[in-house]
Design a protein around this motif. Structure first.
Motif, short mmCIF file in Angstrom:
data_model
loop_
_atom_site.label_atom_id
_atom_site.label_comp_id
_atom_site.label_asym_id
_atom_site.label_seq_id
_atom_site.Cartn_x
_atom_site.Cartn_y
_atom_site.Cartn_z
N HIS A 143 0.85 -1.19 0.00
CA HIS A 143 0.00 0.00 0.00
C HIS A 143 0.88 1.24 0.00
CE1 HIS A 143 -3.52 -2.47 1.39
NE2 HIS A 143 -2.55 -3.17 1.96
N CYS A 144 0.37 2.32 -0.58
CA CYS A 144 1.14 3.57 -0.58
C CYS A 144 0.21 4.78 -0.56
CB CYS A 144 2.04 3.64 -1.82
SG CYS A 144 3.00 5.16 -1.94
N TYR A 145 0.49 5.69 0.38
CA TYR A 145 -0.27 6.94 0.50
C TYR A 145 0.70 8.11 0.66
CZ TYR A 145 -4.64 4.38 1.10
OH TYR A 145 -5.73 3.57 0.90
N LYS A 147 0.65 12.06 2.30
CA LYS A 147 -0.08 13.07 3.06
C LYS A 147 0.47 14.44 2.68
CE LYS A 147 -1.76 14.12 7.70
NZ LYS A 147 -1.69 13.75 9.14
N ILE A 153 -3.76 10.89 0.66
CA ILE A 153 -4.12 10.60 -0.73
C ILE A 153 -3.46 9.29 -1.16
CG2 ILE A 153 -4.13 11.50 -3.08
CD1 ILE A 153 -3.39 14.27 -1.75
N LYS A 154 -4.26 8.42 -1.79
CA LYS A 154 -3.68 7.18 -2.31
C LYS A 154 -2.77 7.51 -3.49
CE LYS A 154 -6.21 3.43 -2.58
NZ LYS A 154 -7.14 2.35 -3.04
N TYR A 155 -1.51 7.11 -3.39
CA TYR A 155 -0.51 7.46 -4.40
C TYR A 155 -0.29 6.34 -5.42
CZ TYR A 155 3.69 9.97 -6.04
OH TYR A 155 4.61 10.66 -6.79
N ASN A 157 -1.64 2.08 -6.63
CA ASN A 157 -2.69 1.07 -6.55
C ASN A 157 -2.20 -0.13 -5.75
OD1 ASN A 157 -4.65 2.40 -8.39
ND2 ASN A 157 -3.03 2.06 -9.91
N GLU A 158 -2.84 -0.40 -4.60
CA GLU A 158 -2.38 -1.54 -3.81
C GLU A 158 -2.52 -2.84 -4.60
OE1 GLU A 158 -6.76 -1.18 -2.80
OE2 GLU A 158 -5.10 0.23 -2.89
N TYR A 211 0.76 3.53 -10.53
CA TYR A 211 0.30 4.75 -9.86
C TYR A 211 -1.20 4.98 -10.03
CZ TYR A 211 5.23 6.02 -9.48
OH TYR A 211 6.57 6.03 -9.18
N THR A 212 -1.78 5.64 -9.04
CA THR A 212 -3.11 6.20 -9.21
C THR A 212 -2.98 7.43 -10.12
OG1 THR A 212 -2.85 7.70 -7.33
CG2 THR A 212 -3.77 5.50 -6.87
N TYR A 227 3.83 7.21 3.13
CA TYR A 227 3.47 6.01 3.87
C TYR A 227 3.48 4.81 2.91
CZ TYR A 227 1.77 9.25 7.45
OH TYR A 227 1.68 10.23 8.39
#
Length: 248
Positions: A143-145, A147, A153-155, A157-158, A211-212, A227
């Protein structure tokens, strides 16, 4: 232990990442499947003849920028115990895994390694967790976010670790073959000189997520919080291996 490791990354082991990073064109001359990694690159080696690769660049809590156009590359890293026969790598035994940020500059360079080790904190690693084999991570996701301005913000795609193009025994066999035989071609380089002193441990990042829309279009800036987690739990920030970096 990390400063004694040879540190490598796998390129092209996740669908669409190279296209989003605008790097797919760099590998057109390679005779590889669309569903296979393209090669490996170094980002730290205390034995390298290249000064920038001898700079230890892994941090547990910060990412130091050196210019613009840097993106997170969230992935799984594994520390392998390496064995050798004659002057070649003969086996890789998983010892630990961790969440990892293989941050990269989106600039044109002759070799991938030139985009990777750009400061003494250009990489991030989470807490190390003991590992016997990669199959133990079959139900784990990355997972990657990001802040920014107090907004999480989701950065990227898990995805499940088992969805890497190459994984488990297939990946390990490919890594051994590639480390022993990769040549200077395209943006890749010969890895064999980096195992001449037979490093006991090799840290390898297995490939970055896609990436999103936000992650694809937004670069890092000072004050961002990164994160990355590798976990099989719903509480993605407090289980498994987790990484938090402040961007400087």
């Amino acid at each position: 232990m990390l400063k004694e490791c040879l540190c490598l990354g796998v390129v092209g082991n996740v669908p669409n990442h190279l296209n989003q990073a605008n790097e797919a064109k760099d590998f057109c001359e390679l005779n590889t499947s669309d569903f296979a990694p393209k090669g490996v690159f170094p980002f730290y080696s205390k034995d390298s003849k290249k000064e920038f690769l001898r700079r230890f660049c892994i941090s547990e809590n910060e990412l130091i920028l050196d210019g613009d156009f840097v993106q997170i590359e969230p992935e799984l890293c594994v520390i392998f115990k390496a064995s050798y026969k004659d002057n070649e790598l003969s086996s890789l035994k998983p010892q630990y895994f961790a969440a990892f940020n293989d941050a990269s500059k989106r600039v044109n360079e002759e070799k991938i390694s030139l985009k990777k080790n750009f400061s003494n904190a250009s990489k991030g690693i989470g807490n190390l967790i003991a590992l016997n084999n990669l199959e133990e991570l079959n139900e784990y996701k990355i997972h990657c976010y990001l802040k920014r301005n107090n907004e999480l913000i989701k950065y990227a795609n898990e995805d499940y670790i088992k969805n890497y193009f190459y994984y488990s025994d297939t990946l390990i066999s490919w890594l051994i073959e590639t480390i022993n035989n990769q040549t200077d071609i395209a943006t890749l380089e010969n890895i064999k000189p980096l195992i001449a002193n037979k490093p006991e441990n090799i840290l390898i990042c297995l490939g970055a997520l896609s990436y999103t829309p936000f992650g694809e279009k937004h670069y890092l800036k000072s004050g961002d919080e990164i994160y990355v987690s590798v976990t099989n739990k719903d509480d993605i920030f407090n289980s498994g291996s987790t990484l938090k970096q402040i961007v400087r």
